[in-house]
Design a protein around this motif. Structure first.
Motif, PDB file in Angstrom:
ATOM      1  N   ASN A  44       0.834  -1.203   0.000  1.00 22.81           N
ATOM      2  CA  ASN A  44       0.000   0.000   0.000  1.00 22.81           C
ATOM      3  C   ASN A  44       0.868   1.252   0.000  1.00 22.81           C
ATOM      4  O   ASN A  44       0.606   2.207  -0.754  1.00 22.81           O
ATOM      5  N   GLU A  45       1.912   1.261   0.836  1.00 17.47           N
ATOM      6  CA  GLU A  45       2.805   2.423   0.880  1.00 17.47           C
ATOM      7  C   GLU A  45       3.600   2.558  -0.414  1.00 17.47           C
ATOM      8  O   GLU A  45       3.857   3.663  -0.882  1.00 17.47           O
ATOM      9  N   ARG A  48       1.286   4.131  -2.933  1.00 17.55           N
ATOM     10  CA  ARG A  48       0.532   5.291  -2.463  1.00 17.55           C
ATOM     11  C   ARG A  48       0.571   6.443  -3.467  1.00 17.55           C
ATOM     12  O   ARG A  48      -0.423   7.121  -3.703  1.00 17.55           O
ATOM     13  N   ASN A  49       1.732   6.674  -4.065  1.00 19.53           N
ATOM     14  CA  ASN A  49       1.879   7.785  -5.019  1.00 19.53           C
ATOM     15  C   ASN A  49       1.775   7.337  -6.472  1.00 19.53           C
ATOM     16  O   ASN A  49       2.175   8.057  -7.382  1.00 19.53           O
ATOM     17  N   ALA A 250       9.009   6.684  -0.035  1.00 24.81           N
ATOM     18  CA  ALA A 250       8.571   6.158  -1.333  1.00 24.81           C
ATOM     19  C   ALA A 250       9.609   5.177  -1.892  1.00 24.81           C
ATOM     20  O   ALA A 250       9.271   4.078  -2.349  1.00 24.81           O
ATOM     21  N   SER A 257       8.778  -3.479  -1.472  1.00 23.62           N
ATOM     22  CA  SER A 257       7.717  -4.209  -2.176  1.00 23.62           C
ATOM     23  C   SER A 257       8.304  -5.211  -3.163  1.00 23.62           C
ATOM     24  O   SER A 257       7.761  -6.312  -3.341  1.00 23.62           O
TER      25      SER A 257
END
Length: 287
Positions: A44-45, A48-49, A250, A257
């Motif tokens: 999710n993080e 996010r962008n 980020a 990830s």
């Protein structure tokens, strides 16, 4: 007449539906809280962008260098551990010799020693103040704060995985197949390639996957010997830590990830092989 033994076993191994549901719920809740939610949070993080930000972060030079180094270290450490694991399992399962128990203890050593301690051992062996340090420096050989040190530390923390997977399997299979091959005129290499290796292929692949997963995710031992040189000696876990400490969330979660994705792929392959491996063991026991 009531069979007291059967009744006792039935009472000891059966639970009420409510108890079973409570135990299953507790296990699932633990998995969700401590495994699933952190994994979801990482992805999710990372997203996010947007996907573009994730791709850009992974294409950053230091990130690419960390990815390449991680894959290089795994590509060196895993095959070496495969050779050692097969040789150790072959010796322990197929032969009787003095010091066998001691060899098994040495194989288990990395499981009981902290990875940080194993990294410090290499610092003591190859550091500037060690016996070998001045000689290595005089001959221009770099071990610490370079790729060789990272590979050595990774090999140390991962070498039990293949051996520990193969030893019980080879002990279960015994020596009958090898003895039959030798009696028919096969030499040692022919027996290994055509009899032993096919019999252990699924267990070997299972051990390789576990070894590879640990090699790519190792942090403690590698952190001690790497020197944290950006673009040179940072593996993916080390690069994630640096980015996170710099508040580059980020970039940190993007690399995290990718590492988590590799772990998921390993988990899927592990599950598939585990099912096949279990079938192989059942067949072996049946015969």
């Amino acid at each position: 007449m009531v069979d007291v033994t059967s009744l006792t076993r039935s009472t000891a191994t059966s639970e009420s539906p409510l108890t079973r549901l409570a135990l299953i719920g507790l296990a699932l809740g633990f998995l969700v809280v401590f495994l699933l939610l952190p994994l979801v949070a990482v992805f999710n993080e990372a997203l996010r962008n947007g996907l573009g930000t994730l791709v850009t972060a992974l294409q950053e030079p230091d990130a690419l260098a960390a990815i390449r180094l991680t894959l290089l270290v795994a590509a060196i450490a895993v095959p070496l551990n495969v050779v050692f694991g097969i040789a150790a399992a072959w010796a322990i399962a197929k032969f009787e010799f003095r010091g066998k128990a001691f060899l098994i203890t040495l194989i288990d050593l990395p499981f009981s020693v902290s990875p940080v301690i194993s990294g410090l051992v290499y610092v003591l062996l190859f550091g500037a103040g060690s016996v070998l340090g001045p000689w290595l420096k005089a001959h221009g050989i770099e071990i610490l704060f370079a790729v060789p040190g990272i590979v050595l530390a990774t090999i140390f923390v991962t070498f039990p995985f293949v051996a520990r997977e193969l030893i019980p399997l080879m002990q279960e299979q015994g020596t009958a197949d090898e003895e039959a091959a030798l009696s028919l005129g096969a030499n040692g290499w022919q027996t290994f390639w055509r009899v032993t290796l096919p019999n252990i292929r699924w267990g070997l692949l299972y051990g390789v996957l576990l070894c590879n997963a640990r090699a790519m995710g190792e942090f403690g031992a590698v952190s001690v010997v790497s020197g944290h040189i950006r673009g040179l000696t940072n593996t993916m876990p080390l690069h994630i830590e640096i980015l996170y400490n710099e508040y580059n969330f980020a970039g940190a979660f993007a690399v995290a990830s990718l590492l988590a994705g590799l772990a998921l792929v390993t988990l899927i392959l592990k599950t598939a092989i585990e099912l096949r491996y279990a079938g192989q063991l059942s067949a072996a026991r049946g015969h």
